[in-house]
Write an enzyme that holds these catalytic residues in place. Structure first.
Site, PDB file in Angstrom:
ATOM      1  N   CYS A   1      -1.952  -5.596 -14.038  1.00  0.00           N
ATOM      2  CA  CYS A   1      -0.566  -6.397 -13.478  1.00  0.00           C
ATOM      3  C   CYS A   1      -0.949  -7.181 -12.193  1.00  0.00           C
ATOM      4  O   CYS A   1      -1.952  -6.806 -11.629  1.00  0.00           O
ATOM      5  CB  CYS A   1       0.500  -5.480 -13.155  1.00  0.00           C
ATOM      6  SG  CYS A   1       0.328  -4.827 -11.526  1.00  0.00           S
ATOM      7  N   GLU A   2      -0.863  -8.382 -12.264  1.00  0.00           N
ATOM      8  CA  GLU A   2      -1.465  -9.506 -11.201  1.00  0.00           C
ATOM      9  C   GLU A   2      -0.623  -8.837  -9.693  1.00  0.00           C
ATOM     10  O   GLU A   2      -1.107  -9.406  -8.949  1.00  0.00           O
ATOM     11  CB  GLU A   2      -0.964 -10.671 -11.532  1.00  0.00           C
ATOM     12  CG  GLU A   2       0.395 -11.181 -11.525  1.00  0.00           C
ATOM     13  CD  GLU A   2       0.431 -12.651 -11.929  1.00  0.00           C
ATOM     14  OE1 GLU A   2      -0.126 -13.105 -12.781  1.00  0.00           O
ATOM     15  OE2 GLU A   2       1.555 -13.386 -11.543  1.00  0.00           O
ATOM     16  N   HIS A   3       0.526  -8.155  -9.707  1.00  0.00           N
ATOM     17  CA  HIS A   3       0.899  -7.570  -8.531  1.00  0.00           C
ATOM     18  C   HIS A   3       0.381  -6.523  -7.835  1.00  0.00           C
ATOM     19  O   HIS A   3       0.442  -6.456  -6.609  1.00  0.00           O
ATOM     20  CB  HIS A   3       2.365  -7.459  -8.748  1.00  0.00           C
ATOM     21  CG  HIS A   3       3.353  -8.351  -9.072  1.00  0.00           C
ATOM     22  ND1 HIS A   3       4.088  -8.383 -10.065  1.00  0.00           N
ATOM     23  CD2 HIS A   3       3.091  -9.743  -8.934  1.00  0.00           C
ATOM     24  CE1 HIS A   3       4.696  -9.738 -10.262  1.00  0.00           C
ATOM     25  NE2 HIS A   3       3.900 -10.663  -9.596  1.00  0.00           N
ATOM     26  N   HIS A   4      -0.213  -5.555  -8.634  1.00  0.00           N
ATOM     27  CA  HIS A   4      -1.124  -4.184  -7.982  1.00  0.00           C
ATOM     28  C   HIS A   4      -2.248  -4.088  -8.783  1.00  0.00           C
ATOM     29  O   HIS A   4      -2.904  -3.141  -8.263  1.00  0.00           O
ATOM     30  CB  HIS A   4      -0.043  -3.144  -8.304  1.00  0.00           C
ATOM     31  CG  HIS A   4       1.192  -3.227  -7.977  1.00  0.00           C
ATOM     32  ND1 HIS A   4       2.490  -3.794  -8.787  1.00  0.00           N
ATOM     33  CD2 HIS A   4       1.840  -2.918  -6.809  1.00  0.00           C
ATOM     34  CE1 HIS A   4       3.482  -3.753  -8.017  1.00  0.00           C
ATOM     35  NE2 HIS A   4       3.445  -3.237  -6.647  1.00  0.00           N
TER      36      HIS A   4
ATOM     37  N   GLN B   1       3.568  -9.183 -18.082  1.00  0.00           N
ATOM     38  CA  GLN B   1       3.733  -8.950 -19.335  1.00  0.00           C
ATOM     39  C   GLN B   1       4.594 -10.158 -20.218  1.00  0.00           C
ATOM     40  O   GLN B   1       4.261 -10.527 -21.395  1.00  0.00           O
ATOM     41  CB  GLN B   1       4.435  -7.590 -19.756  1.00  0.00           C
ATOM     42  CG  GLN B   1       4.434  -7.341 -21.124  1.00  0.00           C
ATOM     43  CD  GLN B   1       5.139  -6.075 -21.450  1.00  0.00           C
ATOM     44  OE1 GLN B   1       4.915  -5.079 -20.982  1.00  0.00           O
ATOM     45  NE2 GLN B   1       5.906  -5.695 -22.550  1.00  0.00           N
TER      46      GLN B   1
ATOM     47  N   HIS C   1       3.512   0.235 -17.527  1.00  0.00           N
ATOM     48  CA  HIS C   1       2.853  -0.405 -16.407  1.00  0.00           C
ATOM     49  C   HIS C   1       2.532   0.929 -15.495  1.00  0.00           C
ATOM     50  O   HIS C   1       3.423   1.482 -14.916  1.00  0.00           O
ATOM     51  CB  HIS C   1       3.670  -1.274 -15.886  1.00  0.00           C
ATOM     52  CG  HIS C   1       3.936  -2.786 -16.769  1.00  0.00           C
ATOM     53  ND1 HIS C   1       3.892  -3.888 -16.070  1.00  0.00           N
ATOM     54  CD2 HIS C   1       4.414  -2.745 -17.949  1.00  0.00           C
ATOM     55  CE1 HIS C   1       3.909  -4.700 -17.290  1.00  0.00           C
ATOM     56  NE2 HIS C   1       4.420  -3.708 -18.201  1.00  0.00           N
TER      57      HIS C   1
ATOM     58  N   CYS D   1       1.539   0.523 -12.542  1.00  0.00           N
ATOM     59  CA  CYS D   1       2.163   0.454 -11.212  1.00  0.00           C
ATOM     60  C   CYS D   1       3.640   1.053 -10.959  1.00  0.00           C
ATOM     61  O   CYS D   1       3.999   1.443  -9.927  1.00  0.00           O
ATOM     62  CB  CYS D   1       2.398  -1.107 -10.675  1.00  0.00           C
ATOM     63  SG  CYS D   1       3.200  -2.149 -11.822  1.00  0.00           S
TER      64      CYS D   1
HETATM   65 ZN   LIG Z   1       2.655  -4.012 -11.075  1.00  0.00          ZN
END
Ligand SMILES: [Zn+2]
Length: 206
Positions: free
Chosen positions: A98-101, A139, A167, A169
């Site tokens: 995931c690009e956030h975490h 996703q 996910h 995260c």
């Molecule tokens: Zn994430």
């Protein structure tokens, strides 16, 4: 054109990426910083090789930036005796981040299309999934990228893509919901317009 493909085009043209790609030593140094931040000594024997291994792992995790999904689908087969029913590759296992975490996303993809005069080798569908999975992702975007690329290159009567993934995260941190998974879909052409086609595809998902 997506920004990912744009980056690849720039790489091919030998242009420096506008965000500046660091060299290996800089990446290893960054990982040493993270280890120190976590509270450990990057010079102790158990950790001394870790930045090197992590850099290699990252090369694998993000190999998709070096792949052009459109090229993967370039070779097609036209001797199909008028075959115009649905072709579905089911349960394609993928690993993404995931690009956030930068946490792992693990799941399966179902990729279907109804051909219009030509088909691709089935392994190519799995390779398109990987080309987009091996990037920093969300996703929903990955689902759209897979479907759009097949639609643009193969020009079939329709494309259906469903992704079901966990996910990390969400499972190992944050809200800690280990049993949840996220389902996303993108339906194009006859998969969007024809309820029977859509239903036929949905029945193949488990
Ligand atoms: Zn994430």
């Amino acid at each position: 054109m997506s920004s990912n493909v744009h980056s690849l085009e720039m790489l091919k043209a030998g242009k420096r990426l506008d965000f500046g790609k660091p060299n290996r030593e800089e990446v290893e140094e960054a990982f040493r910083t993270i280890i120190r931040w976590a509270g450990d000594d990057p010079k102790r024997p158990g950790l001394i090789e870790t930045p090197l291994r992590l850099t290699r792992a990252f090369e694998e995790f993000f190999a998709g930036y070096g792949q052009d999904a459109s090229l993967i689908l370039e070779r097609t087969f036209e001797e199909i005796e008028g075959y115009d029913e649905m072709t579905v590759l089911r349960g394609i296992r993928f690993e993404s981040h995931c690009e956030h975490h930068l946490a792992p996303i693990t799941g399966k993809a179902w990729v279907a299309y109804v051909p219009s005069g030509r088909v691709v080798g089935i392994s190519k569908l799995a390779r398109v999934v990987d080309a987009y999975a091996k990037r920093l992702q969300i996703q929903e975007k990955m689902t759209a990228q897979i479907a759009n690329t097949i639609d643009e290159v193969l020009k079939p009567q329709g494309v259906g893509v469903i992704l079901k993934a966990t996910h990390h995260c969400m499972t190992t941190r944050g809200v800690h919901k280990p049993d949840s998974d996220l389902v996303t879909s993108r339906m194009l052409g006859c998969f969007r317009d024809n309820p029977t086609t859509r239903q036929e595809f949905l029945q193949m998902i488990d």
